[in-house]
Design a protein around this motif. Structure first.
Motif, PDB file in Angstrom:
ATOM      1  N   GLU A 164       0.580  -1.168   0.396  1.00 18.95           N
ATOM      2  CA  GLU A 164       0.144  -0.029   0.144  1.00 18.95           C
ATOM      3  C   GLU A 164       0.971   1.499  -0.448  1.00 18.95           C
ATOM      4  N   LYS A 217       8.517  -0.095  -2.000  1.00 18.61           N
ATOM      5  CA  LYS A 217       8.093   0.368  -0.842  1.00 18.61           C
ATOM      6  C   LYS A 217       8.740   0.892   0.006  1.00 18.61           C
ATOM      7  N   ARG A 224      12.181   9.633   1.377  1.00 19.10           N
ATOM      8  CA  ARG A 224      10.946  10.628   1.901  1.00 19.10           C
ATOM      9  C   ARG A 224      11.862  10.935   4.007  1.00 19.10           C
ATOM     10  N   GLN A 262       9.862  20.534   5.073  1.00 17.17           N
ATOM     11  CA  GLN A 262       9.671  20.641   6.001  1.00 17.17           C
ATOM     12  C   GLN A 262       9.914  19.879   7.482  1.00 17.17           C
TER      13      GLN A 262
END
Ligand code: SAJ
Length: 421
Positions: A164, A217, A224, A262
């Motif tokens: 997912e 995945k 990230r 950020q």
């Protein structure tokens, strides 16, 4: 062969929306969860988690009879396993190893009801090799059936890993629109998995093998994590150099090939703070950058707690007639990110708890997505109350409702998300 009944094992943040999505396409879905409360709530057409638009979807699916929840698996044509894959507890500083026990017990649960022609899909984020392990566990439990790790395309039960990739808070849209990586253990496993997902997926279903799908995945989330670590490192550098990191990043991002993420109080959630370890624990000598990023992001809450200690000291210096006991601290946000209620691996939550353990004055917490909390040392209050009562504000999550918050009355603010910029 088409899919008349689909079973989803694990009705959490991924399993429930996935189950509801199949049901919305008028396929009979049996959702399975060990949590009786979750099962009862879903069977009433309600949801036990916060996710935009999901309530309507589940309500309609249950009312129209396409979705039911149970605690014990029943026969189906396809089984999607969407259970957690946390890591095992380990000593501080050690590399955590993945905990596959939930996947193992899901396999144990579905094995007795598996039949020839069934498809089993592992959706849970998993270390490389986990799908082969699923095949082995199922084969051990059902020696009367054949599986693809031994006989490939000839297998009676097909198995694939289809991770997912949806973003909490946007799950309903992303489930339909995102591309899917389909890692079948044989060509037939992939083909059948594409057929299954095409029931509701509008994005592309791209076929690869199971190991590459597992690694894809982990790579997405590690990428990230590394990028957020860069932003977090910048925020600590800028603090030392007296530069506004938010302004700096927005200036640097005007470069056509720069896109810095950020900074924040740390990285939370059950994915990005966890999955990179699945790579590091398999290949510790090679995964140096991925490992360092984890350490940088995991150390950010310590840095925030130090900032809070400094704010308390500054407050007491400006108010010499007061002691620490008189200082009220308000933490804005407890969830692991904006506009959700999920507290798993939340840096905001761990920072708030740590403030409770180091500060003997009043501690308030504002979490607009949670109505009540038990056994905490802070008081859960509204933003309005926190604004009125606090001497020090610690801004931890950029919830929509915090935007434009007027904190001008509070002189001491630790703003980890640049809400006040
Ligand atoms: N964060 C920052 N700065 C940023 C972005 C995020 O500090 O610029 C923090 C968030 O506050 C949060 C953490 O990172 O604490 C993770 O949030 P997220 O929005 O980056 O990701 P998740 O954990 O909600 O969802 C991720 C997604 N993966 C990627 O974007 C590569 C999602 O697509 C995956 O499906 C999900 O992990 C998952 O289930 O693995």
């Amino acid at each position: 062969m088409s899919f008349e009944i689909i079973s989803v094992i694990g009705l959490g943040y991924i399993g429930l929306p996935t189950a509801a999505m199949f049901a919305s396409r008028k396929v009979k879905v049996i959702g399975v969860d060990v949590n009786q409360y979750a099962v009862d709530t879903i069977n009433q057409g309600k949801i036990h988690i916060v996710e935009p638009e999901l309530d309507m979807l589940v309500h309609a699916a249950v009312n129209e009879g396409y979705l039911k929840a149970v605690t014990t698996p029943e026969p189906a044509d396809a089984f999607l396993i969407a259970v957690p894959t946390p890591f095992l507890p380990c000593a501080e500083g050690a590399i955590p190893a993945p905990d596959l026990s939930y996947i193992k017990s899901a396999c144990r649960g579905i094995a007795p009801v598996l039949k020839k022609g069934d498809l089993v899909i592992l959706e849970s984020t998993s270390p490389v090799g986990a799908t082969e392990q699923v095949a082995q566990w199922l084969a051990d439990a059902r020696p009367d059936l054949t599986f693809p790790h031994k006989v490939g395309d000839a297998a009676q039960v097909n198995i694939a890993h289809c991770p997912e990739r949806v973003l909490p808070g946007h799950v309903v849209r992303e489930l339909v629109q995102n591309d899917r990586v389909i890692g079948g253990m044989s060509a037939k496993c992939s083909e059948r998995s594409v057929e299954l997902y095409k029931i509701f997926v509008e994005g592309d279903c791209i076929i690869t093998n199971a190991r590459t799908a597992e690694m894809a995945k982990l790579t997405e989330n590690s990428s990230r994590d590394v990028q957020i670590a860069f932003a977090n490192e910048l925020s600590m550098i800028c603090d030392k150099l007296d530069i506004n990191v938010w302004e700096l990043i927005s200036l640097a991002n005007r470069h056509p090939r720069v896109n810095i993420l950020q900074p924040g109080p740390g990285v939370g959630g059950h994915c990005i703070a966890v999955d990179p370890w699945f790579i590091v624990s398999k290949t510790p000598s090679e995964a140096k950058l991925i490992h360092t990023a984890r350490i940088v992001n995991d150390s950010k809450p310590d840095w925030v707690v130090d900032k809070v200690k400094l704010a308390i000291a500054d407050f007491l210096q400006s108010n010499p007639n007061k002691t620490a006991k008189d200082v009220t601290i308000a933490c804005f946000g407890l969830a692991f990110k904006a506009d959700i209620d999920d507290l798993r691996e939340s840096p905001a939550m761990s920072i708030t708890r740590r403030i409770c353990s180091l500060h003997n004055g009043r501690i308030l917490a504002v979490e607009p997505n949670i109505k009540e909390m038990k056994e905490e040392f802070f008081e859960l209050v509204t933003a309005e109350q926190a604004k009125n009562d606090a001497d020090i504000a610690v801004l931890l999550v950029e919830h929509k409702s915090f935007k434009g918050l007027d904190l001008s009355k509070i002189k001491f603010v630790v703003d980890t998300k640049g809400i006040l910029r």
